[in-house]
Design a protein around this motif. Structure first.
Motif, short mmCIF file in Angstrom:
data_model
loop_
_atom_site.label_atom_id
_atom_site.label_comp_id
_atom_site.label_asym_id
_atom_site.label_seq_id
_atom_site.Cartn_x
_atom_site.Cartn_y
_atom_site.Cartn_z
N MET A 1 4.96 1.37 -10.70
CA MET A 1 4.35 0.24 -9.99
C MET A 1 4.09 -0.92 -10.94
SD MET A 1 3.54 -0.35 -6.87
CE MET A 1 2.82 -1.81 -6.08
N LYS A 2 3.67 -0.61 -12.16
CA LYS A 2 3.42 -1.68 -13.13
C LYS A 2 4.72 -2.37 -13.53
CE LYS A 2 0.97 -2.84 -17.38
NZ LYS A 2 1.95 -3.88 -17.72
N LYS B 1 0.83 -1.20 0.00
CA LYS B 1 0.00 0.00 0.00
C LYS B 1 0.87 1.25 0.00
CE LYS B 1 -4.14 -1.90 2.16
NZ LYS B 1 -5.08 -1.83 3.32
N LEU B 2 1.97 1.18 0.72
CA LEU B 2 2.89 2.32 0.76
C LEU B 2 3.49 2.56 -0.61
CD1 LEU B 2 4.05 4.39 2.72
CD2 LEU B 2 5.90 2.78 3.23
N LEU C 1 10.16 3.50 3.34
CA LEU C 1 9.63 3.48 4.70
C LEU C 1 9.69 4.85 5.35
CD1 LEU C 1 11.18 0.11 5.94
CD2 LEU C 1 8.85 0.51 5.15
N LEU C 2 10.69 5.65 4.96
CA LEU C 2 10.82 7.01 5.50
C LEU C 2 10.00 8.03 4.71
CD1 LEU C 2 14.67 7.04 6.21
CD2 LEU C 2 12.82 6.83 7.88
N ARG C 3 9.34 7.55 3.64
CA ARG C 3 8.54 8.41 2.76
C ARG C 3 9.39 9.50 2.11
NH1 ARG C 3 3.01 7.51 3.55
NH2 ARG C 3 2.58 6.10 5.29
N ILE C 4 10.57 9.09 1.68
CA ILE C 4 11.48 9.98 0.94
C ILE C 4 11.54 9.49 -0.50
CG2 ILE C 4 13.86 10.78 0.72
CD1 ILE C 4 14.16 10.31 3.74
N ASP C 5 11.41 10.39 -1.46
CA ASP C 5 11.46 10.00 -2.87
C ASP C 5 12.84 9.44 -3.21
OD1 ASP C 5 8.87 10.73 -3.29
OD2 ASP C 5 9.35 12.72 -4.10
N GLU D 1 1.04 4.17 -2.84
CA GLU D 1 0.86 5.57 -2.45
C GLU D 1 2.01 6.44 -2.96
OE1 GLU D 1 1.57 8.00 1.66
OE2 GLU D 1 0.42 6.14 1.80
N ARG D 2 3.25 5.91 -2.89
CA ARG D 2 4.43 6.72 -3.19
C ARG D 2 4.87 6.66 -4.65
NH1 ARG D 2 5.43 10.46 0.17
NH2 ARG D 2 7.56 10.51 -0.62
N LEU D 3 4.55 5.56 -5.35
CA LEU D 3 5.04 5.39 -6.71
C LEU D 3 3.94 5.69 -7.72
CD1 LEU D 3 7.01 2.02 -6.31
CD2 LEU D 3 7.88 4.36 -6.10
#
Length: 575
Positions: A463-464, A452-453, A491-495, A456-458
């Motif tokens: 993702m595909k 899920k993360l 995990l740190l929500r950093i690009d 959300e981030r990619l």
């Protein structure tokens, strides 16, 4: 004529959904297709607060029905004689349901099916959208449906929408005290008798690594609300999955309850002609004895319960091996170089034994280093296949005190499982069980649903790409793992789009197949078993074979050999 109906043996979700549907179809007639649960019958008989205009089915002219509104079911086998109406091509069918699809579903002209805890939740959302006013009495009836179907918001099927619907009903004057009074059910003497019966007759079956309780009870007279008995028993014993068979008059009633995704009660009961959803379902069986029904249930469970783990899920590969005719010194060299405690012994590519570091060291101590390995290897050992369950692995490792378990298919070594690998899985399952029982635990906040993360981030394109690569790895019999700084920053929500993938298998072969399938370009370094994939849109992904490295001399380039993910991670820095 418009008719609103639900399923046989109607419950509070049926009634509440019918009442809610009446707000959407004010000129429709409410009709039960048949029986109701005892608590619902008592409510309809004794409640002086609500006057429901519910018509008798026998007084409805089926030929006059031009629209049938189904709530809390779409299964034509669960709506009695009204199923014939759905076969009339001139009748329009609307359906509102939260149960999964089944082969017996009516083909509706319009339907809304959502994965929520209670069907009435779907209808309440429509009432709110259309700003249709409801009375406190109607709100209370609808609240009864939500509370019953979600187990007072305790069932795992409960969703955010159910909470929002309940909040709205409270704002409309729902009487929560009445809801509580109606749902607190004292067992009758007959129900207590059956409860004692199923406690006494309960047996735990381990099916594909999952403990499932199967029990039974018998009575010569009709006893209602069997689900209440099973609920009570499940809560008393804190059971994750239970199926209770009740012989009553000339029928067998089966009630299924499950708290775990591996056991889908609804699907299991559908194979008996019944229905429900994953956490709660039931079926009634005719022309079958209790032992026959129980035997069929066990067979269905064995064929349909998803195993928690298989050997292939926890094994590591590739596995370091030694030849049976090599000297003991060679075995000790392999064991020491790769820091492992046991290694399988091959003869003509077949596993013929296992040699441990302890045995090899003793042989060296006694100056037997030049003796062939097959003189000192263990020849009495067990193996498993990749598809064997975790139960089979436990039996071989723990039951036989075997610390190293080869995974073999058609005499070919596919991987291996150590005692540590098994303990890691068992520890995870124990932790999962503990967390389910605790309202809060420090470990809980550390667990993250990484998929899920990622979603959300990619972006969808990235993702595909990753999903396609995972599917290809599965197809090739490899395991693909995201590793390194990308995982840390996710995990740190950093690009961070510097993506590294480790392949347990052959990373170069995997990259070459990616080039064929997805028209990427590739730059490879075969001596290090690595490659870089260059996608047409300019995106780059680094591929590496799971490997270990050692240095023959200071300042020399590393010598690279294929290894498992576990060994690969040991050589990496902490990111």
């Amino acid at each position: 004529m418009k008719v609103i109906t639900s399923h046989l043996n109607a419950d509070f979700d049926s009634l509440s959904s019918m009442v809610a549907a009446k707000k959407l179809y004010p000129d429709a007639t409410l009709v039960f297709p048949g029986s109701q649960e005892k608590t619902l019958r008592d409510f309809l008989i004794h409640s002086t607060l609500y006057l429901f205009d519910i018509a008798k089915l026998r007084k409805i002219d089926h030929n006059s029905i031009d629209m049938l509104i189904l709530v809390d079911t779409r299964d034509k086998t669960r709506i009695g004689d009204l199923a014939k109406v759905t076969e009339n091509g001139k009748v329009t069918v609307h359906a509102y349901d939260h149960h999964p699809d089944s082969e017996n579903d009516v083909k509706a002209d319009f339907q809304i099916v959502r994965n929520v805890g209670a069907t009435v939740t779907i209808l309440i959302s429509l009432i709110r959208e259309r700003a249709i006013p409801i009375t406190p009495e109607e709100a209370t009836v609808m609240m009864l449906g939500i509370y019953e179907e979600t187990g007072s918001f305790r069932f795992s099927s409960t969703t955010v929408e159910d909470f929002e619907a309940a909040s709205y009903l409270l704002s409309q004057g729902a009487n929560i005290n009445l809801v509580s009074d109606m749902l607190v059910r004292e067992l009758t003497p007959e129900q207590v008798f059956l409860l004692n019966d199923i406690i006494k007759n309960a047996t735990v079956y381990s099916i594909n690594g999952i403990d499932i309780v199967i029990t039974e009870g018998s009575t010569e007279q009709y006893v209602g609300d069997l689900a209440v008995i099973v609920h009570k028993y499940r809560d008393m014993e804190n059971i994750n999955a239970v199926f209770a068979l009740f012989r009553m008059e000339d029928r067998i009633h089966i009630i299924g309850r499950s708290r775990i995704p591996e056991v889908d009660s609804g699907y299991i009961m559908s194979l008996f002609g019944g229905g429900g959803h994953k956490v709660a379902a039931s079926s009634t069986v005719k022309e079958m004895t209790l032992p026959e029904a129980k035997e069929k249930l066990i067979e269905i469970l064995r064929n349909n319960v998803k195993p928690l783990w298989k050997a292939k899920d926890i094994m590591f590969f590739p596995v370091k091996t030694v030849d049976s005719q090599s000297p003991i010194s060679e075995a000790l060299n392999v064991l020491t170089k790769y820091n492992i405690n046991a290694v399988p012994v091959l003869a003509k590519d077949r596993v013929v034994g296992v040699i441990t570091r302890q045995v090899a060291a003793k042989a060296l101590f006694h100056k037997l280093q030049n003796q062939p390995i097959d003189d000192y290897m263990f020849t009495e050992f067990q193996t498993v296949s990749p598809e064997d369950s975790i139960e089979a692995v436990k039996e071989k490792i723990i039951g036989n005190n075997q610390r190293f378990l080869p995974v073999v298919l058609n005499n070919e070594l596919k991987g291996a499982i150590t005692r540590t690998d098994l303990l890691r899985v068992l520890e995870d399952e124990i932790a999962k069980t503990v967390l389910e029982k605790l309202e809060f635990h420090e470990k809980y906040v550390q667990r993250k649903n990484v998929r899920k993360l990622m979603e959300e981030r990619l972006d969808d394109t990235t993702m595909k790409k990753l999903t396609d690569m995972g599917d290809l790895a599965d197809e090739m019999g490899f395991h693909a793992h995201l590793v390194g700084g990308f995982v840390r920053d996710l995990l740190l929500r950093i690009d961070n789009f510097d993506i590294d993938i480790v392949i347990e298998g052959d990373g170069i072969a995997f990259a070459e197949e990616m080039v064929k399938r997805f028209h990427t370009r590739m730059r490879s370094h075969r001596e290090f078993s690595t490659a870089k994939l260059l996608f047409p849109d300019g995106f780059k992904i680094d591929i590496a074979t799971a490997r270990l490295e050692y240095y023959r001399a200071p300042a020399a380039l590393p010598t690279v050999e294929h290894g498992s993910l576990k060994l690969d991670l040991h050589r990496r820095d902490f990111t």
